[in-house]
Write a protein that holds these residues in place. Structure first.
Motif, PDB file in Angstrom:
ATOM      1  N   LEU A 134       0.865  -1.182   0.000  1.00  0.00           N
ATOM      2  CA  LEU A 134       0.000   0.000   0.000  1.00  0.00           C
ATOM      3  C   LEU A 134       0.900   1.230   0.000  1.00  0.00           C
ATOM      4  N   SER A 135       0.852   2.006  -1.073  1.00  0.00           N
ATOM      5  CA  SER A 135       1.815   3.096  -1.244  1.00  0.00           C
ATOM      6  C   SER A 135       1.200   4.213  -2.067  1.00  0.00           C
ATOM      7  N   GLY A 136       1.782   5.404  -1.945  1.00  0.00           N
ATOM      8  CA  GLY A 136       1.311   6.522  -2.743  1.00  0.00           C
ATOM      9  C   GLY A 136       1.581   7.850  -2.059  1.00  0.00           C
ATOM     10  N   PRO A 137       1.165   8.948  -2.680  1.00  0.00           N
ATOM     11  CA  PRO A 137       1.428  10.291  -2.134  1.00  0.00           C
ATOM     12  C   PRO A 137       0.519  10.578  -0.950  1.00  0.00           C
ATOM     13  N   SER A 138       1.029  10.378   0.250  1.00  0.00           N
ATOM     14  CA  SER A 138       0.146  10.407   1.422  1.00  0.00           C
ATOM     15  C   SER A 138       0.902  10.821   2.671  1.00  0.00           C
ATOM     16  N   HIS A 139       0.554  11.965   3.217  1.00  0.00           N
ATOM     17  CA  HIS A 139       1.108  12.392   4.493  1.00  0.00           C
ATOM     18  C   HIS A 139       0.109  12.082   5.597  1.00  0.00           C
ATOM     19  N   ALA A 140       0.587  11.446   6.647  1.00  0.00           N
ATOM     20  CA  ALA A 140      -0.282  11.066   7.756  1.00  0.00           C
ATOM     21  C   ALA A 140      -1.006  12.273   8.333  1.00  0.00           C
ATOM     22  N   GLU A 141      -0.306  13.397   8.403  1.00  0.00           N
ATOM     23  CA  GLU A 141      -0.876  14.604   9.000  1.00  0.00           C
ATOM     24  C   GLU A 141      -2.134  15.064   8.272  1.00  0.00           C
ATOM     25  N   GLU A 142      -2.199  14.818   6.967  1.00  0.00           N
ATOM     26  CA  GLU A 142      -3.363  15.219   6.186  1.00  0.00           C
ATOM     27  C   GLU A 142      -4.461  14.153   6.221  1.00  0.00           C
ATOM     28  N   VAL A 143      -4.050  12.885   6.288  1.00  0.00           N
ATOM     29  CA  VAL A 143      -5.038  11.801   6.343  1.00  0.00           C
ATOM     30  C   VAL A 143      -5.914  11.924   7.586  1.00  0.00           C
ATOM     31  N   VAL A 144      -5.305  12.189   8.752  1.00  0.00           N
ATOM     32  CA  VAL A 144      -6.101  12.259   9.984  1.00  0.00           C
ATOM     33  C   VAL A 144      -6.934  13.539  10.058  1.00  0.00           C
ATOM     34  N   LEU A 145      -6.670  14.485   9.161  1.00  0.00           N
ATOM     35  CA  LEU A 145      -7.556  15.643   9.020  1.00  0.00           C
ATOM     36  C   LEU A 145      -8.634  15.377   7.978  1.00  0.00           C
ATOM     37  N   GLU A 146      -8.639  14.147   7.457  1.00  0.00           N
ATOM     38  CA  GLU A 146      -9.625  13.689   6.467  1.00  0.00           C
ATOM     39  C   GLU A 146      -9.589  14.519   5.193  1.00  0.00           C
ATOM     40  N   GLN A 147      -8.370  14.908   4.809  1.00  0.00           N
ATOM     41  CA  GLN A 147      -8.195  15.603   3.544  1.00  0.00           C
ATOM     42  C   GLN A 147      -8.034  14.574   2.423  1.00  0.00           C
ATOM     43  N   PRO A 148      -8.504  14.877   1.212  1.00  0.00           N
ATOM     44  CA  PRO A 148      -8.486  13.896   0.118  1.00  0.00           C
ATOM     45  C   PRO A 148      -7.095  13.319  -0.128  1.00  0.00           C
ATOM     46  N   THR A 149      -7.012  12.002  -0.168  1.00  0.00           N
ATOM     47  CA  THR A 149      -5.751  11.287  -0.340  1.00  0.00           C
ATOM     48  C   THR A 149      -5.991  10.102  -1.258  1.00  0.00           C
ATOM     49  N   THR A 150      -5.034   9.832  -2.170  1.00  0.00           N
ATOM     50  CA  THR A 150      -5.143   8.671  -3.059  1.00  0.00           C
ATOM     51  C   THR A 150      -3.873   7.841  -2.980  1.00  0.00           C
ATOM     52  N   VAL A 151      -4.029   6.526  -2.883  1.00  0.00           N
ATOM     53  CA  VAL A 151      -2.902   5.607  -2.809  1.00  0.00           C
ATOM     54  C   VAL A 151      -3.183   4.410  -3.712  1.00  0.00           C
TER      55      VAL A 151
END
Length: 339
Positions: A134-151
């Motif tokens: 599971l990989s891709g352009p993803s910062h944890a800090e943004e994921v937990v703010l529920e900002q759009p992320t794609t992996v």
């Protein structure tokens, strides 16, 4: 609902636990530190994700046996250098086939193994249902703010990749699938080298021209090595190639960019690592990529230059000058050779 255990409670492991808990998976996260497990069970992990309240469904333990027995899906979110040790501990408690998902981004120096290969070496085949990256352009800090992320979930077995896709995907965390495991693993690992180099040039006071040059030429050398090792060229134009490269080279959340920036400002590696207080995968991966380039006879000038800074003691200015003074080339030769 899947029964999932995450091994590693750093920023990324915790963020993925956040996603899975919100998706109503039966989730347990393991850390080797009892005090950190206790903090997570109080719904925070402030060293890694400051001021974030974690879901009540996200439960932590410092008992690795409990974490192994709990799950039929094991997510490895520890640094590359800890993969073998954690797998050895997991192996002692396995009593059934499980699906392994790894989310770390690195290559082991000397052995030159990708993480999926390390897992295969440490876990007997009888206990491995499959291995998914599971990989891709993803910062944890943004994921937990529920900002759009794609992996991307990558596995040669599409059904296993789709299972992971179903586990993680929600309204802010979109998951694609891919069968090119080699390309996805290499793209995720090697972009950290380029992010270190971009950080160095920023620390030296260079601007966007240098950043664009390093990212573009860096992607070319990542793809050159990847194709030689059996990856599909198109993977490097996707999320785990150019996508991950962009986010890691341009974001203040990027550990590798921040480490490079400090090196460019004159700090030593030891000073950088002490100040960061977290693993900087790109430093270790630079050594592995340098060795891979020699093994496969692939020109990787940016990697070579960074290796010289990190391990041979040349200055960052000397490395930049050496890159700029290289022999003339035709840009299209690289691109044509990848097709």
């Amino acid at each position: 609902m899947e029964k999932v255990s995450i091994f590693g409670a750093g920023s990324w492991g915790t963020a993925l636990g956040y996603v899975l808990a919100q998706n109503s998976q039966d989730i347990l996260i393991w850390t080797h530190r009892p005090d950190q497990a206790e903090e997570i069970n109080q719904h925070s992990n402030n060293k890694y994700l400051k001021n974030i309240r974690l879901p009540e469904k996200l439960v932590a333990t410092a008992d690795i046996t409990k974490a192994v027995i709990h799950a039929n899906v094991l997510v490895l979110a520890v640094p590359t250098k800890a993969i073998r040790e954690v797998c050895a501990s997991i192996r002692e408690s396995l009593d059934k086939k499980v699906l392994f998902v790894h989310v770390s981004k690195g290559i082991e120096p000397d052995s030159l193994k990708r993480i999926s290969e390390m897992i295969q070496e440490e876990i007997p085949e009888q206990w491995i249902e499959d291995i998914v990256v599971l990989s891709g352009p993803s910062h944890a800090e943004e994921v937990v703010l529920e900002q759009p992320t794609t992996v991307t979930a990558a596995c040669q077995n599409t059904a296993s990749a789709e299972r992971v896709q179903d586990m993680f995907m929600n309204q802010y965390f979109r998951v694609y699938t891919n069968t090119d495991v080699i390309g996805v693993e290499l793209g995720g690992a090697l972009k950290n080298i380029i992010a270190l180099a971009v950080g160095i040039t920023t620390g030296l006071g260079y601007g966007d021209n240098a950043k664009a040059a390093l990212m573009t030429r860096g992607l070319a050398e990542i793809a050159r090595l990847g194709v030689k090792m059996g990856a599909t060229p198109l993977t490097f134009s996707g999320l785990t190639g150019v996508g991950d490269l962009i986010v890691t080279c341009t974001s203040v959340h990027s550990r590798n960019w921040r480490a490079g920036n400090m090196l460019g400002k004159g700090k030593t590696i030891e000073e950088v690592l002490e100040e960061m207080g977290m693993v900087v995968e790109g430093i270790r991966t630079t050594k592995a990529a340098y060795q891979l380039a020699q093994k496969y006879n692939v020109p990787m000038p940016i990697t070579d230059a960074l290796y010289s800074v990190l391990f041979d003691g040349i200055t960052t200015e000397q490395a930049v000058n050496a890159l700029m003074a290289r022999n003339k080339k035709n840009e299209m030769e690289d691109l044509i050779n990848l097709l």
